[in-house]
Design a protein around this motif. Structure first.
Motif, PDB file in Angstrom:
ATOM      1  N   GLY A 133       0.781  -1.223   0.000  1.00 51.61           N
ATOM      2  CA  GLY A 133       0.000   0.000   0.000  1.00 51.61           C
ATOM      3  C   GLY A 133       0.814   1.276   0.000  1.00 51.61           C
ATOM      4  N   GLN A 134       2.019   1.219  -0.576  1.00 50.78           N
ATOM      5  CA  GLN A 134       2.891   2.393  -0.629  1.00 50.78           C
ATOM      6  C   GLN A 134       3.116   2.837  -2.071  1.00 50.78           C
ATOM      7  N   SER A 135       2.058   2.776  -2.870  1.00 49.96           N
ATOM      8  CA  SER A 135       2.211   3.061  -4.297  1.00 49.96           C
ATOM      9  C   SER A 135       2.656   4.496  -4.563  1.00 49.96           C
ATOM     10  N   ASP A 136       2.393   5.411  -3.627  1.00 49.00           N
ATOM     11  CA  ASP A 136       2.840   6.793  -3.808  1.00 49.00           C
ATOM     12  C   ASP A 136       4.373   6.891  -3.845  1.00 49.00           C
ATOM     13  N   LYS A 137       5.064   5.869  -3.346  1.00 45.50           N
ATOM     14  CA  LYS A 137       6.526   5.875  -3.306  1.00 45.50           C
ATOM     15  C   LYS A 137       7.141   5.200  -4.526  1.00 45.50           C
ATOM     16  N   ILE A 138       6.317   4.681  -5.436  1.00 46.40           N
ATOM     17  CA  ILE A 138       6.847   3.976  -6.597  1.00 46.40           C
ATOM     18  C   ILE A 138       7.299   5.000  -7.630  1.00 46.40           C
ATOM     19  N   MET A 139       8.596   5.181  -7.730  1.00 48.27           N
ATOM     20  CA  MET A 139       9.190   6.088  -8.708  1.00 48.27           C
ATOM     21  C   MET A 139      10.632   5.680  -8.937  1.00 48.27           C
ATOM     22  N   PHE A 140      11.050   5.734 -10.188  1.00 44.31           N
ATOM     23  CA  PHE A 140      12.409   5.344 -10.546  1.00 44.31           C
ATOM     24  C   PHE A 140      12.948   6.314 -11.580  1.00 44.31           C
ATOM     25  N   HIS A 141      14.269   6.392 -11.636  1.00 47.31           N
ATOM     26  CA  HIS A 141      14.937   7.288 -12.576  1.00 47.31           C
ATOM     27  C   HIS A 141      15.308   6.550 -13.857  1.00 47.31           C
ATOM     28  N   PHE A 142      15.189   7.242 -14.973  1.00 48.13           N
ATOM     29  CA  PHE A 142      15.837   6.792 -16.196  1.00 48.13           C
ATOM     30  C   PHE A 142      17.345   6.994 -16.025  1.00 48.13           C
ATOM     31  N   THR A 143      18.126   6.361 -16.874  1.00 44.82           N
ATOM     32  CA  THR A 143      19.578   6.604 -16.864  1.00 44.82           C
ATOM     33  C   THR A 143      19.888   8.070 -17.145  1.00 44.82           C
ATOM     34  N   SER A 144      19.006   8.747 -17.846  1.00 46.27           N
ATOM     35  CA  SER A 144      19.182  10.177 -18.144  1.00 46.27           C
ATOM     36  C   SER A 144      19.053  11.048 -16.912  1.00 46.27           C
ATOM     37  N   GLY A 145      18.514  10.491 -15.813  1.00 44.86           N
ATOM     38  CA  GLY A 145      18.319  11.253 -14.587  1.00 44.86           C
ATOM     39  C   GLY A 145      16.879  11.674 -14.352  1.00 44.86           C
ATOM     40  N   ASP A 146      16.019  11.554 -15.357  1.00 48.51           N
ATOM     41  CA  ASP A 146      14.620  11.943 -15.218  1.00 48.51           C
ATOM     42  C   ASP A 146      13.869  10.914 -14.374  1.00 48.51           C
ATOM     43  N   VAL A 147      13.075  11.409 -13.433  1.00 46.73           N
ATOM     44  CA  VAL A 147      12.313  10.525 -12.560  1.00 46.73           C
ATOM     45  C   VAL A 147      10.921  10.319 -13.140  1.00 46.73           C
ATOM     46  N   VAL A 148      10.457   9.080 -13.088  1.00 48.93           N
ATOM     47  CA  VAL A 148       9.144   8.717 -13.608  1.00 48.93           C
ATOM     48  C   VAL A 148       8.393   7.995 -12.491  1.00 48.93           C
ATOM     49  N   SER A 149       7.285   8.569 -12.049  1.00 43.20           N
ATOM     50  CA  SER A 149       6.536   7.986 -10.942  1.00 43.20           C
ATOM     51  C   SER A 149       5.330   7.209 -11.447  1.00 43.20           C
ATOM     52  N   TRP A 150       4.932   6.219 -10.681  1.00 38.50           N
ATOM     53  CA  TRP A 150       3.725   5.462 -10.992  1.00 38.50           C
ATOM     54  C   TRP A 150       2.497   6.368 -10.899  1.00 38.50           C
ATOM     55  N   ASN A 151       2.480   7.285  -9.946  1.00 34.50           N
ATOM     56  CA  ASN A 151       1.348   8.195  -9.819  1.00 34.50           C
ATOM     57  C   ASN A 151       1.119   8.992 -11.093  1.00 34.50           C
ATOM     58  N   ASP A 152       2.212   9.497 -11.679  1.00 36.22           N
ATOM     59  CA  ASP A 152       2.071  10.246 -12.937  1.00 36.22           C
ATOM     60  C   ASP A 152       1.609   9.332 -14.062  1.00 36.22           C
ATOM     61  N   TYR A 153       2.231   8.156 -14.133  1.00 34.16           N
ATOM     62  CA  TYR A 153       1.904   7.247 -15.240  1.00 34.16           C
ATOM     63  C   TYR A 153       0.448   6.795 -15.172  1.00 34.16           C
ATOM     64  N   LYS A 154      -0.029   6.444 -13.979  1.00 35.51           N
ATOM     65  CA  LYS A 154      -1.407   5.955 -13.873  1.00 35.51           C
ATOM     66  C   LYS A 154      -2.418   7.061 -14.185  1.00 35.51           C
ATOM     67  N   SER A 174      -6.818   8.082 -16.906  1.00 33.20           N
ATOM     68  CA  SER A 174      -6.365   7.471 -15.655  1.00 33.20           C
ATOM     69  C   SER A 174      -6.623   5.964 -15.679  1.00 33.20           C
ATOM     70  N   ASP A 175      -5.671   5.208 -15.147  1.00 33.23           N
ATOM     71  CA  ASP A 175      -5.787   3.749 -15.122  1.00 33.23           C
ATOM     72  C   ASP A 175      -4.858   3.225 -14.040  1.00 33.23           C
ATOM     73  N   ASP A 176      -5.435   2.786 -12.920  1.00 31.09           N
ATOM     74  CA  ASP A 176      -4.602   2.293 -11.820  1.00 31.09           C
ATOM     75  C   ASP A 176      -4.632   0.770 -11.720  1.00 31.09           C
ATOM     76  N   SER A 177      -4.910   0.091 -12.838  1.00 31.53           N
ATOM     77  CA  SER A 177      -4.950  -1.374 -12.856  1.00 31.53           C
ATOM     78  C   SER A 177      -3.545  -1.959 -12.764  1.00 31.53           C
ATOM     79  N   TYR A 178      -3.482  -3.229 -12.361  1.00 29.09           N
ATOM     80  CA  TYR A 178      -2.191  -3.906 -12.306  1.00 29.09           C
ATOM     81  C   TYR A 178      -1.598  -4.065 -13.705  1.00 29.09           C
ATOM     82  N   GLU A 179      -2.448  -4.286 -14.700  1.00 25.24           N
ATOM     83  CA  GLU A 179      -1.963  -4.393 -16.080  1.00 25.24           C
ATOM     84  C   GLU A 179      -1.238  -3.112 -16.497  1.00 25.24           C
TER      85      GLU A 179
END
Length: 292
Positions: A133-154, A174-179
């Motif tokens: 239940g910590q989906s707000d913390k799901i975020m990773f960087h590209f090698t370029s340094g840009d951060v991409v979060s699950w919140n933005d993507y969903k 908006s789509d917060d499905s597991y797929e």
């Protein structure tokens, strides 16, 4: 490396692992020393389906208990495939080397050559945050340094990459499905790697601080990473560790055997001050431990 997403051709530098046939840092079967140690002291409970329950600690050692709800607890209690399962590539064919692992994680690899070494760690970290239940913390960087979060993507925000430049704009609903979560992770796998993973983790500077979930990593193009998947300790305070990894091409996440000390295999002695650390399929030089 050329990538194609949503019909748009984009270029970006990606760091990941590399085949052991093309790098001297990778071990091969012939390089494994013949162990002079006595019979293995580790009991493997073949019917059990988690790391914690399948692998007993060596004689004189006991498992170190991880705090419930922690990343380490999630890993050591992760479901395993049946004993003797093979490592399969993303296309469901077995890899050639099947004698250097002791267990296979019960998690999909996807059907593309994406979930490699750093990606396996990212996958497990993301699954842990999703499950707890910590989906707000799901975020990773590209090698370029840009951060991409699950919140933005969903919420429909997508990354558009041109060379090493990344721009973001909303192009989907908006789509917060597991797929959709898996689609997000595939995007991360495309553009993240050992370099970005090394930057978004912190160094471990004392052996006493090493714990399940920590990483042993060489950042680069190529690079490699394994992660600690269990810890045991004796009465003197000495520790041994289980190590797991993903690899290239994308393949099953697996627990490594220890061909250098079969008496305690699959457990390893680890020391953050060693100039190099040998694992079953890769030599880390220098030794570089990090943690989330």
């Amino acid at each position: 490396m050329k990538k194609i997403i949503s019909g748009i051709v984009i270029l970006i530098t990606v760091s990941s692992c590399k085949s052991d046939k093309t790098s001297s840092k990778f071990n091969t079967e012939n390089e494994h020393p013949k162990s002079s140690a006595s019979e293995n002291t580790v009991q493997i409970n073949k019917a059990e389906n988690t790391i914690r329950k399948r692998f007993s600690a060596p004689e004189g050692y006991q498992w170190v208990e991880e705090k419930s709800g922690s990343f380490g607890y999630f890993i050591e209690n992760f479901k395993l495939k049946p004993y003797r399962s093979q490592i399969l590539k993303y296309d469901e064919t077995p890899i050639a080397t099947q004698h250097l692992h002791e267990a296979v994680f019960d998690i999909d690899t996807g059907n593309k050559d994406l979930q490699q070494c750093a990606d396996a760690v990212i996958r497990l970290r993301a699954e842990y945050l999703w499950t707890t239940g910590q989906s707000d913390k799901i975020m990773f960087h590209f090698t370029s340094g840009d951060v991409v979060s699950w919140n933005d993507y969903k919420n429909g925000i997508r990354a558009f990459v041109n060379g090493n430049s990344v721009n973001f704009r909303r192009t989907a609903g908006s789509d917060d499905s597991y797929e959709n979560f898996r689609n997000y992770l595939d995007l991360i796998f495309n553009y993240a790697g050992t370099i970005s993973l090394n930057k978004e983790t912190q160094p471990v500077i004392k052996n006493a601080d090493l714990k399940t979930g920590d990483l042993l990593i060489i950042p680069g193009s190529p690079g490699h990473v394994v992660f600690i998947s269990g810890v045991c300790r004796n009465q003197k305070g000495e520790k041994l560790y289980l190590l797991s990894e993903g690899f290239t091409p994308a393949q099953s996440v697996h627990v490594l055997s220890n061909p250098f000390n079969r008496r305690i295999s699959p457990w390893y002695n680890l020391d953050i001050d060693d100039p190099e650390t040998k694992t079953a399929r890769y030599i880390f030089k220098p030794t570089n431990f990090r943690q989330f």
